[in-house]
Design an enzyme around this catalytic site. Structure first.
Site, PDB file in Angstrom:
ATOM      1  N   ARG A 233      42.665  42.672  37.883  1.00 48.10           N
ATOM      2  CA  ARG A 233      41.463  42.062  38.300  1.00 48.10           C
ATOM      3  C   ARG A 233      40.448  41.620  37.103  1.00 48.10           C
ATOM      4  O   ARG A 233      40.092  42.274  36.371  1.00 48.10           O
ATOM      5  CB  ARG A 233      40.669  42.846  39.267  1.00 48.10           C
ATOM      6  CG  ARG A 233      41.602  42.955  40.675  1.00 48.10           C
ATOM      7  CD  ARG A 233      41.469  42.062  41.513  1.00 48.10           C
ATOM      8  NE  ARG A 233      42.236  42.181  42.586  1.00 48.10           N
ATOM      9  CZ  ARG A 233      43.489  42.134  43.057  1.00 48.10           C
ATOM     10  NH1 ARG A 233      44.310  41.372  42.159  1.00 48.10           N
ATOM     11  NH2 ARG A 233      44.156  41.927  44.244  1.00 48.10           N
ATOM     12  N   GLU A 262      36.606  33.777  38.889  1.00 44.17           N
ATOM     13  CA  GLU A 262      37.763  32.885  39.393  1.00 44.17           C
ATOM     14  C   GLU A 262      37.323  32.193  40.713  1.00 44.17           C
ATOM     15  O   GLU A 262      38.016  31.142  40.977  1.00 44.17           O
ATOM     16  CB  GLU A 262      38.792  33.521  39.144  1.00 44.17           C
ATOM     17  CG  GLU A 262      39.221  34.449  40.275  1.00 44.17           C
ATOM     18  CD  GLU A 262      40.515  35.370  39.972  1.00 44.17           C
ATOM     19  OE1 GLU A 262      41.480  35.288  40.996  1.00 44.17           O
ATOM     20  OE2 GLU A 262      40.775  35.754  39.012  1.00 44.17           O
ATOM     21  N   HIS A 294      45.919  33.410  38.151  1.00 44.65           N
ATOM     22  CA  HIS A 294      46.258  34.437  38.999  1.00 44.65           C
ATOM     23  C   HIS A 294      47.737  34.158  39.577  1.00 44.65           C
ATOM     24  O   HIS A 294      47.689  34.188  40.679  1.00 44.65           O
ATOM     25  CB  HIS A 294      45.196  34.550  40.129  1.00 44.65           C
ATOM     26  CG  HIS A 294      45.117  35.688  40.628  1.00 44.65           C
ATOM     27  ND1 HIS A 294      43.736  36.259  40.965  1.00 44.65           N
ATOM     28  CD2 HIS A 294      45.997  36.653  41.107  1.00 44.65           C
ATOM     29  CE1 HIS A 294      44.035  37.462  41.427  1.00 44.65           C
ATOM     30  NE2 HIS A 294      45.199  37.759  41.485  1.00 44.65           N
TER      31      HIS A 294
END
Length: 331
Positions: A233, A262, A294
């Site tokens: 994360r 993000e 991601h």
């Protein structure tokens, strides 16, 4: 009953449609759920969301007003969901508590090896028919130390790969994993792990107590030639502090598949826009930094498991069943 799925990637769409078809019709949208798109959910009792959807108080209130009673999150992380507000509004929330740990662990190693062996720079050069080796020297990882922050299923998978490389293993976690100990991993305080590791990889969830786990102090305690990888994360790393250390010429390489700001950027095409995030803009200019969007979880194996579990969560809700995936139970 039609299920509405937000934030669906092109590769993900056929997997969702195929899985849901025998049970309920599903409408997939490539837009993410936020205050602007929440009205689309009106009239849908059940929606499905991705990790970059906004499920804050305002969005949840809008969903509840439109009749939504269940959110099936297609991810393990749920830091984008205000669970207290969901409970107050009577909205059931479920997540995917686990999927292929190898997808993320293998990608974390992809980042580590890419920055260690300067793969992006080498590929860019050879496209221009520049075959020099200047500036491309990496180093053997065999015999060096891997520090693993978080030794759950993904951390364990990462440790097994590190063990295959012949690395010394250090770990840090609130709960020790016996399988990691069998690999020869030694649990140590975080400070010791950071100071002794040539490669540091993050595999812990984002919680209030882990936000900025890697802050300015932690970064300064790391070796100047260390490699840092974050495939968990973005909020685990204080990005502004990381930029400061990179500007000082520290670290062999940094591989980031996640970024703390993000939302609103990752999974979207911003190539024709001016991105006003100065920290991210500075971060991607460093030659020893590799940022991806991601995608660590994004294998056919993992996404198939995610979709299957999401469907199970929806069917459990309709049948009045409750599984361990439920974060906010049916009221």
């Amino acid at each position: 009953m039609e299920i509405l799925a937000f934030g669906v990637q092109a590769d993900e769409k056929p997997l969702i449609e195929r899985a849901f078809a025998p049970h309920h019709p599903v409408r997939t949208l490539d837009v993410f759920l936020n205050t602007d798109t929440a009205p689309i959910a009106a009239g849908h009792d059940i929606i499905s969301t991705s990790v970059n959807c906004d499920l804050g108080a305002d969005v949840l209130s809008g969903l509840a007003a439109g009749g939504t009673r269940m959110v099936a999150q297609r991810s393990t992380g749920f830091n984008n969901v205000d669970l207290d507000v969901a409970a107050r509004l009577g909205i059931t929330v479920a997540r995917v508590s686990s999927y292929s740990p190898y997808s993320v662990a293998e990608f974390a190693w992809t980042l580590a090896m890419a920055v260690n062996r300067r793969i992006v720079r080498a590929s860019t050069r050879t496209r221009d028919f520049d075959f020099r080796l200047d500036g491309l020297m990496g180093r053997d990882l065999h015999g060096r130390t891997a520090g693993i922050l978080g030794t759950g299923k993904i951390g364990e998978a990462f440790a097994r790969i590190a063990h295959g490389f012949g690395m010394r293993l250090l770990g840090w976690d609130a709960a020790e994993n016996p399988a990691c100990r069998e690999l020869g991993l030694t649990y140590v305080p975080k400070e010791e792990l950071l100071a002794e590791s040539d490669l540091v990889s993050l595999h812990v969830p984002l919680l209030p107590e882990t936000r900025h786990l890697i802050d300015a102090t932690a970064l300064k305690s790391m070796r100047d030639d260390a490699i840092l990888v974050n495939s968990s994360r973005g909020g685990l790393v204080d990005t502004a502090a990381l930029v400061d250390e990179l500007r000082a010429g520290r670290f062999t390489g940094v591989g980031l598949d996640v970024y703390e700001a993000e939302a609103g950027l990752f999974f979207l095409d911003k190539s024709l826009e001016a991105v006003d995030d100065d920290t991210l803009a500075r971060l991607v200019t460093f030659p020893n930094v590799l940022v991806t969007s991601h995608q660590a979880y994004y294998t056919a194996d993992a996404v198939t498991q995610i979709v299957s579990t999401t469907l199970d969560n929806v069917l459990d809700y309709i049948a009045g069943r409750r599984s361990g995936n439920v974060l906010v139970p049916r009221s």
